[in-house]
Design a protein around this motif. Sequence first.
Motif, PDB file in Angstrom:
ATOM      1  N   ASN A  73       0.838  -1.186   0.000  1.00 52.95           N
ATOM      2  CA  ASN A  73       0.000   0.000   0.000  1.00 52.95           C
ATOM      3  C   ASN A  73       0.882   1.248   0.000  1.00 52.95           C
ATOM      4  OD1 ASN A  73      -2.238   1.554   0.013  1.00 52.95           O
ATOM      5  ND2 ASN A  73      -2.954   0.939   2.036  1.00 52.95           N
ATOM      6  N   LEU A  74       1.858   1.272  -0.922  1.00 47.90           N
ATOM      7  CA  LEU A  74       2.821   2.355  -0.979  1.00 47.90           C
ATOM      8  C   LEU A  74       2.160   3.702  -1.242  1.00 47.90           C
ATOM      9  CD1 LEU A  74       5.765   3.186  -0.842  1.00 47.90           C
ATOM     10  CD2 LEU A  74       5.952   2.679  -3.272  1.00 47.90           C
ATOM     11  N   ALA A  80       0.282   9.893   2.843  1.00 48.62           N
ATOM     12  CA  ALA A  80      -0.135  10.133   4.229  1.00 48.62           C
ATOM     13  C   ALA A  80       0.322  11.521   4.680  1.00 48.62           C
ATOM     14  CB  ALA A  80       0.451   9.069   5.145  1.00 48.62           C
ATOM     15  N   PRO A  81      -0.518  12.245   5.428  1.00 51.15           N
ATOM     16  CA  PRO A  81      -0.136  13.578   5.891  1.00 51.15           C
ATOM     17  C   PRO A  81       1.130  13.566   6.753  1.00 51.15           C
ATOM     18  CG  PRO A  81      -2.456  13.166   6.334  1.00 51.15           C
ATOM     19  CD  PRO A  81      -1.872  11.885   5.833  1.00 51.15           C
ATOM     20  N   SER A  82       1.397  12.453   7.419  1.00 54.61           N
ATOM     21  CA  SER A  82       2.577  12.385   8.280  1.00 54.61           C
ATOM     22  C   SER A  82       3.854  12.060   7.508  1.00 54.61           C
ATOM     23  CB  SER A  82       2.366  11.336   9.375  1.00 54.61           C
ATOM     24  OG  SER A  82       2.155  10.077   8.778  1.00 54.61           O
ATOM     25  N   ALA A  83       3.752  11.758   6.203  1.00 56.53           N
ATOM     26  CA  ALA A  83       4.927  11.426   5.388  1.00 56.53           C
ATOM     27  C   ALA A  83       5.571  12.724   4.894  1.00 56.53           C
ATOM     28  CB  ALA A  83       4.525  10.533   4.221  1.00 56.53           C
ATOM     29  N   ASP A  84       6.671  13.092   5.520  1.00 57.35           N
ATOM     30  CA  ASP A  84       7.373  14.308   5.109  1.00 57.35           C
ATOM     31  C   ASP A  84       8.368  13.987   3.987  1.00 57.35           C
ATOM     32  OD1 ASP A  84       9.202  12.872   6.572  1.00 57.35           O
ATOM     33  OD2 ASP A  84       9.906  14.559   7.758  1.00 57.35           O
ATOM     34  N   ALA A  85       9.041  15.003   3.501  1.00 61.13           N
ATOM     35  CA  ALA A  85       9.973  14.840   2.376  1.00 61.13           C
ATOM     36  C   ALA A  85      11.133  13.909   2.730  1.00 61.13           C
ATOM     37  CB  ALA A  85      10.503  16.199   1.936  1.00 61.13           C
ATOM     38  N   ARG A  86      11.609  13.956   3.973  1.00 62.97           N
ATOM     39  CA  ARG A  86      12.712  13.069   4.377  1.00 62.97           C
ATOM     40  C   ARG A  86      12.310  11.607   4.264  1.00 62.97           C
ATOM     41  NH1 ARG A  86      14.916  14.412  10.080  1.00 62.97           N
ATOM     42  NH2 ARG A  86      15.655  12.301   9.796  1.00 62.97           N
ATOM     43  N   LEU A  87      11.092  11.283   4.712  1.00 64.21           N
ATOM     44  CA  LEU A  87      10.617   9.907   4.631  1.00 64.21           C
ATOM     45  C   LEU A  87      10.492   9.475   3.175  1.00 64.21           C
ATOM     46  CD1 LEU A  87       9.475   7.291   5.843  1.00 64.21           C
ATOM     47  CD2 LEU A  87       7.227   8.385   5.796  1.00 64.21           C
ATOM     48  N   LYS A  88       9.967  10.337   2.347  1.00 63.82           N
ATOM     49  CA  LYS A  88       9.798   9.996   0.926  1.00 63.82           C
ATOM     50  C   LYS A  88      11.148   9.772   0.253  1.00 63.82           C
ATOM     51  CE  LYS A  88       5.365  12.305   0.559  1.00 63.82           C
ATOM     52  NZ  LYS A  88       4.587  13.364  -0.055  1.00 63.82           N
ATOM     53  N   LYS A  89      12.136  10.576   0.591  1.00 63.70           N
ATOM     54  CA  LYS A  89      13.476  10.385   0.031  1.00 63.70           C
ATOM     55  C   LYS A  89      14.068   9.058   0.490  1.00 63.70           C
ATOM     56  CE  LYS A  89      14.624  15.275  -0.391  1.00 63.70           C
ATOM     57  NZ  LYS A  89      15.456  16.371   0.129  1.00 63.70           N
ATOM     58  N   ARG A  90      13.852   8.701   1.743  1.00 63.35           N
ATOM     59  CA  ARG A  90      14.354   7.422   2.244  1.00 63.35           C
ATOM     60  C   ARG A  90      13.689   6.256   1.529  1.00 63.35           C
ATOM     61  NH1 ARG A  90      14.171   7.016   8.495  1.00 63.35           N
ATOM     62  NH2 ARG A  90      15.199   5.056   8.001  1.00 63.35           N
ATOM     63  N   ILE A  91      12.396   6.382   1.268  1.00 63.05           N
ATOM     64  CA  ILE A  91      11.685   5.324   0.540  1.00 63.05           C
ATOM     65  C   ILE A  91      12.271   5.169  -0.855  1.00 63.05           C
ATOM     66  CG2 ILE A  91       9.471   4.705  -0.522  1.00 63.05           C
ATOM     67  CD1 ILE A  91       8.111   5.987   1.947  1.00 63.05           C
ATOM     68  N   VAL A  92      12.467   6.288  -1.543  1.00 62.01           N
ATOM     69  CA  VAL A  92      13.012   6.238  -2.901  1.00 62.01           C
ATOM     70  C   VAL A  92      14.412   5.631  -2.892  1.00 62.01           C
ATOM     71  CG1 VAL A  92      13.803   7.658  -4.829  1.00 62.01           C
ATOM     72  CG2 VAL A  92      11.585   8.093  -3.798  1.00 62.01           C
ATOM     73  N   ARG A  93      15.245   6.041  -1.944  1.00 62.42           N
ATOM     74  CA  ARG A  93      16.610   5.496  -1.878  1.00 62.42           C
ATOM     75  C   ARG A  93      16.601   4.006  -1.572  1.00 62.42           C
ATOM     76  NH1 ARG A  93      17.801  10.124   1.654  1.00 62.42           N
ATOM     77  NH2 ARG A  93      18.400  11.815   0.293  1.00 62.42           N
TER      78      ARG A  93
END
Length: 132
Positions: A73-74, A80-93
């Motif tokens: 369920n990516l 999600a409102p709690s997903a900030d840019a740092r989290l998204k970058k970590r997911i992509v990496r």
Amino acid sequence: MANQRDQVQDALLRDLEAARYTADRAFRQYDVANPENRLARVGEIEARIAKYQMATPQPNPMSTSQIAALAGNLRAVWTAPSADARLKKRIVRTLIHEVVADLDDAASEIVLGIQRVGGVHTKQRLPKRRRG
């Protein structure tokens, strides 16, 4: 002649003073860099690290099934409102191994070759920006 003798003596006294200063400075530098002092500094930093680690809560590692549920369920995790840019970058990496960009001038597009972790390859075509 006495004046010349006084000048030589003054020069020698200045040289002596400079030599004593240099020797004293070298001793102070050695004292600062003494292995015992360096070890004390290492001990201080290790104590600071231990104190920081005790004060900082450690994240609970997620199980494989929890990670699989999130991966399934990516879109919900990403939006999600709690997903900030740092989290998204970590997911992509974590998910993307390599991205190669190429230009298709005939179609006026940018072609992205995306290699995911695990070896899956996909291509994405994006329109090129028009100048002017």
